[in-house]
Write a protein that holds these residues in place. Sequence first.
Motif, PDB file in Angstrom:
ATOM      1  N   ARG A  73       0.823  -1.210   0.000  1.00 21.01           N
ATOM      2  CA  ARG A  73       0.000   0.000   0.000  1.00 21.01           C
ATOM      3  C   ARG A  73       0.859   1.263   0.000  1.00 21.01           C
ATOM      4  NH1 ARG A  73      -2.159  -3.376   3.714  1.00 21.01           N
ATOM      5  NH2 ARG A  73      -1.369  -2.147   5.464  1.00 21.01           N
ATOM      6  N   ALA A  74       1.909   1.268  -0.806  1.00 18.36           N
ATOM      7  CA  ALA A  74       2.790   2.431  -0.883  1.00 18.36           C
ATOM      8  C   ALA A  74       2.163   3.479  -1.791  1.00 18.36           C
ATOM      9  CB  ALA A  74       4.165   2.024  -1.395  1.00 18.36           C
ATOM     10  N   THR A  75       1.639   4.530  -1.196  1.00 17.15           N
ATOM     11  CA  THR A  75       0.995   5.600  -1.953  1.00 17.15           C
ATOM     12  C   THR A  75       1.629   6.957  -1.695  1.00 17.15           C
ATOM     13  OG1 THR A  75      -0.613   5.914  -0.169  1.00 17.15           O
ATOM     14  CG2 THR A  75      -1.223   4.390  -1.953  1.00 17.15           C
ATOM     15  N   ALA A  76       2.675   6.995  -0.889  1.00 17.27           N
ATOM     16  CA  ALA A  76       3.322   8.243  -0.505  1.00 17.27           C
ATOM     17  C   ALA A  76       4.841   8.048  -0.593  1.00 17.27           C
ATOM     18  CB  ALA A  76       2.898   8.643   0.910  1.00 17.27           C
ATOM     19  N   PRO A  77       5.609   9.130  -0.556  1.00 14.25           N
ATOM     20  CA  PRO A  77       7.066   9.004  -0.663  1.00 14.25           C
ATOM     21  C   PRO A  77       7.665   8.202   0.486  1.00 14.25           C
ATOM     22  CG  PRO A  77       6.387  11.273  -1.035  1.00 14.25           C
ATOM     23  CD  PRO A  77       5.182  10.546  -0.523  1.00 14.25           C
ATOM     24  N   PRO A  78       8.818   7.566   0.249  1.00 13.71           N
ATOM     25  CA  PRO A  78       9.470   6.808   1.327  1.00 13.71           C
ATOM     26  C   PRO A  78      10.023   7.723   2.413  1.00 13.71           C
ATOM     27  CG  PRO A  78      10.868   6.890  -0.619  1.00 13.71           C
ATOM     28  CD  PRO A  78       9.560   7.507  -1.010  1.00 13.71           C
ATOM     29  N   VAL A  79      10.079   7.180   3.619  1.00 14.06           N
ATOM     30  CA  VAL A  79      10.668   7.893   4.760  1.00 14.06           C
ATOM     31  C   VAL A  79      11.713   6.980   5.388  1.00 14.06           C
ATOM     32  CG1 VAL A  79      10.267   8.958   7.007  1.00 14.06           C
ATOM     33  CG2 VAL A  79       8.542   9.181   5.198  1.00 14.06           C
ATOM     34  N   VAL A  80      12.903   7.518   5.607  1.00 13.64           N
ATOM     35  CA  VAL A  80      13.992   6.774   6.233  1.00 13.64           C
ATOM     36  C   VAL A  80      14.124   7.230   7.680  1.00 13.64           C
ATOM     37  CG1 VAL A  80      16.457   6.242   6.194  1.00 13.64           C
ATOM     38  CG2 VAL A  80      15.218   6.538   4.036  1.00 13.64           C
ATOM     39  N   LEU A  81      14.091   6.275   8.598  1.00 17.26           N
ATOM     40  CA  LEU A  81      14.263   6.562  10.018  1.00 17.26           C
ATOM     41  C   LEU A  81      15.677   6.180  10.446  1.00 17.26           C
ATOM     42  CD1 LEU A  81      10.896   5.106  11.410  1.00 17.26           C
ATOM     43  CD2 LEU A  81      11.333   7.361  10.390  1.00 17.26           C
ATOM     44  N   TRP A 108       9.783   5.955  18.169  1.00 18.16           N
ATOM     45  CA  TRP A 108      10.097   5.513  16.804  1.00 18.16           C
ATOM     46  C   TRP A 108       9.016   4.569  16.282  1.00 18.16           C
ATOM     47  CZ3 TRP A 108      12.971   8.146  13.869  1.00 18.16           C
ATOM     48  CH2 TRP A 108      14.168   8.723  14.299  1.00 18.16           C
ATOM     49  N   ARG A 109       8.589   3.639  17.104  1.00 10.58           N
ATOM     50  CA  ARG A 109       7.605   2.652  16.646  1.00 10.58           C
ATOM     51  C   ARG A 109       6.243   3.304  16.380  1.00 10.58           C
ATOM     52  NH1 ARG A 109       9.960  -1.948  16.447  1.00 10.58           N
ATOM     53  NH2 ARG A 109      11.864  -2.232  17.669  1.00 10.58           N
ATOM     54  N   ALA A 110       5.883   4.244  17.219  1.00  6.66           N
ATOM     55  CA  ALA A 110       4.629   4.951  16.990  1.00  6.66           C
ATOM     56  C   ALA A 110       4.695   5.777  15.704  1.00  6.66           C
ATOM     57  CB  ALA A 110       4.306   5.844  18.186  1.00  6.66           C
ATOM     58  N   LEU A 111       5.822   6.440  15.473  1.00  2.00           N
ATOM     59  CA  LEU A 111       5.989   7.221  14.252  1.00  2.00           C
ATOM     60  C   LEU A 111       5.925   6.317  13.025  1.00  2.00           C
ATOM     61  CD1 LEU A 111       6.713   9.860  12.741  1.00  2.00           C
ATOM     62  CD2 LEU A 111       9.130   9.267  13.091  1.00  2.00           C
ATOM     63  N   ALA A 112       6.645   5.196  13.069  1.00  2.00           N
ATOM     64  CA  ALA A 112       6.642   4.273  11.930  1.00  2.00           C
ATOM     65  C   ALA A 112       5.231   3.780  11.625  1.00  2.00           C
ATOM     66  CB  ALA A 112       7.573   3.095  12.219  1.00  2.00           C
ATOM     67  N   PRO A 144      14.134  -3.508  14.020  1.00  2.00           N
ATOM     68  CA  PRO A 144      13.913  -2.141  13.544  1.00  2.00           C
ATOM     69  C   PRO A 144      12.437  -1.860  13.292  1.00  2.00           C
ATOM     70  CG  PRO A 144      14.772  -3.505  11.774  1.00  2.00           C
ATOM     71  CD  PRO A 144      14.830  -4.336  13.026  1.00  2.00           C
ATOM     72  N   PRO A 145      12.040  -0.576  13.375  1.00  2.00           N
ATOM     73  CA  PRO A 145      10.639  -0.226  13.155  1.00  2.00           C
ATOM     74  C   PRO A 145      10.251  -0.130  11.681  1.00  2.00           C
ATOM     75  CG  PRO A 145      11.891   1.717  13.728  1.00  2.00           C
ATOM     76  CD  PRO A 145      12.836   0.560  13.852  1.00  2.00           C
ATOM     77  N   GLY A 146      11.172  -0.433  10.790  1.00  2.00           N
ATOM     78  CA  GLY A 146      10.898  -0.408   9.356  1.00  2.00           C
ATOM     79  C   GLY A 146      11.793  -1.393   8.647  1.00  2.00           C
ATOM     80  N   VAL A 147      11.842  -1.298   7.324  1.00  2.00           N
ATOM     81  CA  VAL A 147      12.655  -2.201   6.512  1.00  2.00           C
ATOM     82  C   VAL A 147      14.066  -1.629   6.412  1.00  2.00           C
ATOM     83  CG1 VAL A 147      12.917  -3.298   4.265  1.00  2.00           C
ATOM     84  CG2 VAL A 147      10.632  -2.909   5.213  1.00  2.00           C
ATOM     85  N   PRO A 148      15.089  -2.360   6.857  1.00  2.00           N
ATOM     86  CA  PRO A 148      16.448  -1.813   6.822  1.00  2.00           C
ATOM     87  C   PRO A 148      16.956  -1.627   5.390  1.00  2.00           C
ATOM     88  CG  PRO A 148      16.293  -3.681   8.337  1.00  2.00           C
ATOM     89  CD  PRO A 148      15.028  -3.664   7.539  1.00  2.00           C
ATOM     90  N   LEU A 149      17.625  -0.514   5.162  1.00  2.00           N
ATOM     91  CA  LEU A 149      18.358  -0.348   3.913  1.00  2.00           C
ATOM     92  C   LEU A 149      19.495  -1.356   3.874  1.00  2.00           C
ATOM     93  CD1 LEU A 149      18.537   3.548   3.727  1.00  2.00           C
ATOM     94  CD2 LEU A 149      17.378   2.069   2.088  1.00  2.00           C
ATOM     95  N   PRO A 150      19.822  -1.924   2.708  1.00  2.00           N
ATOM     96  CA  PRO A 150      20.924  -2.879   2.637  1.00  2.00           C
ATOM     97  C   PRO A 150      22.219  -2.255   3.147  1.00  2.00           C
ATOM     98  CG  PRO A 150      19.647  -2.934   0.617  1.00  2.00           C
ATOM     99  CD  PRO A 150      19.131  -1.769   1.415  1.00  2.00           C
ATOM    100  N   PRO A 151      22.992  -2.976   3.945  1.00  2.00           N
ATOM    101  CA  PRO A 151      24.222  -2.400   4.505  1.00  2.00           C
ATOM    102  C   PRO A 151      25.279  -2.176   3.427  1.00  2.00           C
ATOM    103  CG  PRO A 151      24.072  -4.739   5.030  1.00  2.00           C
ATOM    104  CD  PRO A 151      22.761  -4.363   4.392  1.00  2.00           C
ATOM    105  N   GLY A 152      26.154  -1.229   3.704  1.00  2.00           N
ATOM    106  CA  GLY A 152      27.248  -0.931   2.783  1.00  2.00           C
ATOM    107  C   GLY A 152      28.099   0.170   3.372  1.00  2.00           C
TER     108      GLY A 152
END
Length: 343
Positions: free
Chosen positions: A169-177, A193-197, A216-224
Amino acid sequence: MADRYAEILVVDLLGGIGDLIMLLPAIHGLARRHPTARLRVLTHEPGAELVRVDPAVAEVRTPRHGRPGAERAAVVEALAARRPDLAVTTTRYDGIPDLLLDSGARCVTDLWRRPPPDEPVGARYLRLLHAEGLLTRADLTARPRVRLPASARAAGEGDVDRLVAAARRATAPPVVLVTAAGMAVKRWPDGSWRALAGRLAAAGHPVLTVGADDDPPGVPLPPGDLPTLAGQIAAVARRGGVVVGPDTGPVRLAAAAGATTVGLFGPTDARRYGVGGLDLQGLPQCPHRRPTAITEQPCWWEARCPLDATGPACMADLGVTLVTDAVRAATRRPSLVWQVPAG
């Protein structure tokens, strides 16, 4: 601006990624004003990863180990390898300014002198270097920008494409926490953080995270490495996304990669340490905050808040609704200068 230098050495051994990013406008300004100079940077890992891919920097040096005295030894080695004509340092401990002065180079060794409480640190660096005749007035408004190779940008696009496509249901821009902070005193409560997510996900934002959280309260970005992270954040920015986090290196990196940021400031004063996006100040009237001497605050080293034994009162003062509203304002109109509502 009559002087020209063949060898410039910039020393930033304060230890943080954010410290180096605040210095980037000065590094780039020196490179622009002295285009024939060979500019070297002596700094710590992992921040060194960013300047290694920067075309303005000819060489990057780092301390050889993490034991006491490593930074002073690294300065000695850098001076022995090539004597600079000009040396600029943010670093004042362990006799490092005296080492540079003894080299015979022209030196700027105190970029911390007499700072006003409401002047951003990076802007202060530029103003002092301008006063020394090393930069022009055109340099005074420069903002931190990271220079990324095409490979990092392409990899970031691919990573973010996959994560956004997989979001439900992605209808808005991504947000990185950015949930982590190197110092406990800067951390926003986990429950916040969890309430915001939850609120952002319910509004259709894919919620991504940066940090070392086990849950994490969201999907982690791949490490690098840091250029990889900057490429990912640049991809988020191109989708109108926002990065949220405390006064920490990855949030400064996000702004330098072109993203709109919502900064969560508690013990540090947002007037002096703000990232430049929507900088929210928790507990603005805290009597213990010292904008020009943060390491002398009673809470700084051990996160023992004089006002609340359970954790930093200034970070807890930043309510979830306030932060959610800031994120929504930023995603609707990224160029908006958003004001915290009265009361």
